[in-house]
Design a protein around this motif. Structure first.
Motif, PDB file in Angstrom:
ATOM      1  N   GLU B 266       0.799  -1.216   0.000  1.00 43.00           N
ATOM      2  CA  GLU B 266       0.000   0.000   0.000  1.00 43.00           C
ATOM      3  C   GLU B 266       0.839   1.276   0.000  1.00 43.00           C
ATOM      4  N   TYR B 267       2.036   1.195   0.559  1.00 42.94           N
ATOM      5  CA  TYR B 267       2.845   2.401   0.680  1.00 42.94           C
ATOM      6  C   TYR B 267       4.203   2.140   0.046  1.00 42.94           C
ATOM      7  N   GLY B 268       4.259   2.413  -1.241  1.00 43.43           N
ATOM      8  CA  GLY B 268       5.481   2.118  -1.978  1.00 43.43           C
ATOM      9  C   GLY B 268       6.618   3.034  -1.577  1.00 43.43           C
ATOM     10  N   VAL B 277      -2.737   5.454 -10.080  1.00 46.76           N
ATOM     11  CA  VAL B 277      -2.454   4.268  -9.252  1.00 46.76           C
ATOM     12  C   VAL B 277      -3.217   4.416  -7.940  1.00 46.76           C
ATOM     13  N   ASP B 278      -4.282   3.632  -7.783  1.00 47.44           N
ATOM     14  CA  ASP B 278      -5.087   3.731  -6.583  1.00 47.44           C
ATOM     15  C   ASP B 278      -4.396   3.078  -5.395  1.00 47.44           C
ATOM     16  N   HIS B 279      -4.687   3.590  -4.219  1.00 50.09           N
ATOM     17  CA  HIS B 279      -4.368   2.862  -3.001  1.00 50.09           C
ATOM     18  C   HIS B 279      -5.233   1.615  -3.076  1.00 50.09           C
ATOM     19  N   PRO B 280      -4.739   0.465  -2.627  1.00 52.10           N
ATOM     20  CA  PRO B 280      -5.556  -0.749  -2.780  1.00 52.10           C
ATOM     21  C   PRO B 280      -6.961  -0.636  -2.178  1.00 52.10           C
ATOM     22  N   GLN B 319       4.428   0.006 -11.262  1.00 48.02           N
ATOM     23  CA  GLN B 319       5.202  -0.959 -10.485  1.00 48.02           C
ATOM     24  C   GLN B 319       5.972  -0.247  -9.362  1.00 48.02           C
ATOM     25  N   HIS B 320       6.621   0.859  -9.730  1.00 43.63           N
ATOM     26  CA  HIS B 320       7.362   1.630  -8.723  1.00 43.63           C
ATOM     27  C   HIS B 320       6.476   2.757  -8.217  1.00 43.63           C
ATOM     28  N   TYR B 321       5.427   2.385  -7.471  1.00 41.06           N
ATOM     29  CA  TYR B 321       4.489   3.405  -7.029  1.00 41.06           C
ATOM     30  C   TYR B 321       4.944   4.042  -5.726  1.00 41.06           C
TER      31      TYR B 321
END
Lengths: 198, 321
Positions: B266-268, B277-280, B319-321
């Motif tokens: 959740e916290y890249g 890119v949504d938070h899950p 991918q690299h959020y």
């Protein structure tokens, strides 16, 4: 104090317990103590209150089993309806104060966000319970069928607790308490049913 | 009369800033009088305050100011300082305001170590001494999908890092917040692995937008906002902008940041503001600007794409959020 007076007193106590949080909320709003985003504070408060009352409703029947005091059963319908009221208020607060009645977004969030889905499902399950709470309906349905239907409260509470769990970011203290209480109540119900099976 | 009404208070009802502050001065004055009556020593000891007085003097002068929020109006001082995430004080939005006073900020020292020529522990007044303070009005976007516009006062992190001579091995910059469970009630429970840690890649850290802030709205940083010195990385979610920094280390290998360690899905590591890119658990496409009703569309890199997009050229931001 005779039985009747005790029951009436208890029902009044339950009433006070269910209404007082609203007074507190209005007070906080009036004095600007809900912070920079009062709408969000209202959504959180109504949700926590509703879920708490839902669990207390479920606890009334075990409380009766343990103490044998009929007051719990006499006040159960009332508190259950109050829980429903608070959860409806919670949903309306979310729609109006959080989503600003933006219907396309409300729909979208209901479809896309898991915790909203669980919350909506939890509330939807309570609707038939509230509708069949009239004594006339209860009588017409027959106690057995009514009783079975009202077991949905466990499913609703489980969905409600899940809803709260999913939206929690870091501090799981309160959701954990809810999970523990609900689990305890369900376990009690099962054990009690097994012990008293005829 | 109600002091606050939802959703919007008319300008005429907002307590004028001067009044709001004069009340605070009055309260402070009252406290000072009380202290004078019982223990004069307490008052004299205030002279020992190392950096606060110096900073107040500098804040009283005209600082260079840059408007970097696209002309959006700033969030009120009151909203900015009463709606905070600072889990060291508790997870409620008002906890930092209520319990913030327990943080001792003066004296304060900053440890700078790792792959630098001039490592050591430095008094905050010495850290501030050589720096030109400026005001920067930035958008601030929280991962929880709310946002503010804040006039910070500070200096570029790059200025500090350069002063300490980073070696060629320095690839990442690690920041650590204060750890003091006796005074910070939130740290008595392991909500996250204290102390709070954050990490930037060296080029992100050296970017001219990356600020070390010591004030906001022309005032000394309030405790709930990360006093006495905090990071501000305006194109990333707020949790990257670590508060109350006590340690900065330049390192070769990338350590985990606190939130990344707690929940990597959740916290890249990058935590760049990204509406796609949504938070899950919730959407990041929109945000609630504190003090406004309705929602705004969230801007890519929080609106700082022109300045920072090149830092992530060739990277897959899904991918690299």
């Amino acid at each position: 104090m005779n039985q009747r007076t005790a029951i009436t007193a208890f029902r009044l106590l339950v009433l006070a317990g269910c209404v007082t949080p609203a007074g507190w909320l209005v007070w906080q709003w009036y004095f600007g103590d809900l912070g920079a985003v009062p709408g969000e504070a209202v959504v959180h408060f109504t949700g926590k209150t509703g879920l708490t009352l839902l669990l207390v409703t479920i606890a009334f029947s075990p409380a009766f089993r343990v103490t044998g005091w009929v007051g719990f059963m006499a006040a159960r319908r009332q508190i259950g309806l109050w829980a429903f009221f608070w959860l409806v208020a919670h949903m309306l607060a979310w729609m109006g104060l959080d989503q600003y009645w933006d219907w396309p977004w409300i729909r979208r969030e209901m479809i896309e966000l898991p915790y909203i889905r669980y919350g909506v499902a939890a509330l939807a399950l309570l609707v038939p319970l509230a509708l069949t709470s009239l004594r006339r309906v209860q009588k017409a349905m027959g106690y057995r069928a009514w009783h079975w239907l009202h077991r949905l409260i466990y499913v609703s509470a489980a969905l409600g607790v899940t809803h709260f769990w999913i939206l929690t970011r870091a501090d799981y203290m309160l959701p954990l308490i809810f999970v523990a209480v609900l689990t305890g109540l369900i376990v009690f119900r099962i054990v009690d049913a097994m012990l008293h099976r005829r | 009369m109600a002091r606050y009404r939802y959703p919007r208070i008319p300008e005429s009802e907002v307590t004028p800033r001067e009044l709001f502050e004069s009340r605070r001065r009055l309260l402070r004055g009252g406290l000072a009088l009380g202290a004078a009556a019982v223990a004069p020593g307490l008052l004299w000891s205030r002279e020992a305050q190392a950096w606060q007085g110096l900073l107040e003097e500098r804040l009283a002068t005209d600082l260079p100011s840059s408007e970097l929020a696209g002309g959006e109006s700033t969030t009120s001082f009151q909203d900015t300082t009463t709606y905070n995430n600072f889990y060291e004080f508790g997870t409620g939005k008002r906890d930092p305001e209520i319990y913030g006073h327990r943080l001792e900020t003066d004296p304060w020292s900053l440890t700078i170590e790792g792959d630098v020529d001039k490592a050591g522990t430095f008094a905050l007044e010495d850290v501030l001494a050589g720096q030109t303070l400026e005001e920067r009005i930035y958008r601030h976007r929280c991962v929880e999908a709310w946002s503010k516009v804040i006039p910070w006062v500070g200096f570029p992190l790059a200025d500090l890092v350069k002063r300490h001579g980073p070696t060629s091995r320095a690839k990442y910059v690690v920041f650590e917040s204060i750890h003091d469970p006796d005074n910070l009630r939130g740290q008595r429970r392991s909500i996250i692995d204290w102390p709070y840690r954050e990490v930037l890649r060296i080029d992100e850290a050296m970017h001219p937008l990356t600020l070390l802030a010591v004030g906001l709205y022309g005032e000394v940083m309030p405790n709930q906002s990360g006093a006495p010195i905090r990071l501000v990385v305006p194109w990333k979610y707020g949790f990257k902008s670590i508060k109350s920094v006590v340690r900065i280390a330049l390192v070769e290998e990338r350590p985990l940041s606190s939130w990344e360690e707690r929940n990597p899905d959740e916290y890249g590591f990058y935590a760049n503001v990204n509406p796609t890119v949504d938070h899950p658990r919730w959407t990041q496409a929109r945000e609630r600007r504190i003090g406004e009703s309705g929602r705004r569309e969230t801007l890519m890199f929080n609106g700082y794409g022109e300045e920072v997009a090149h830092l992530y050229a060739g990277m897959d931001l899904q991918q690299h959020y």
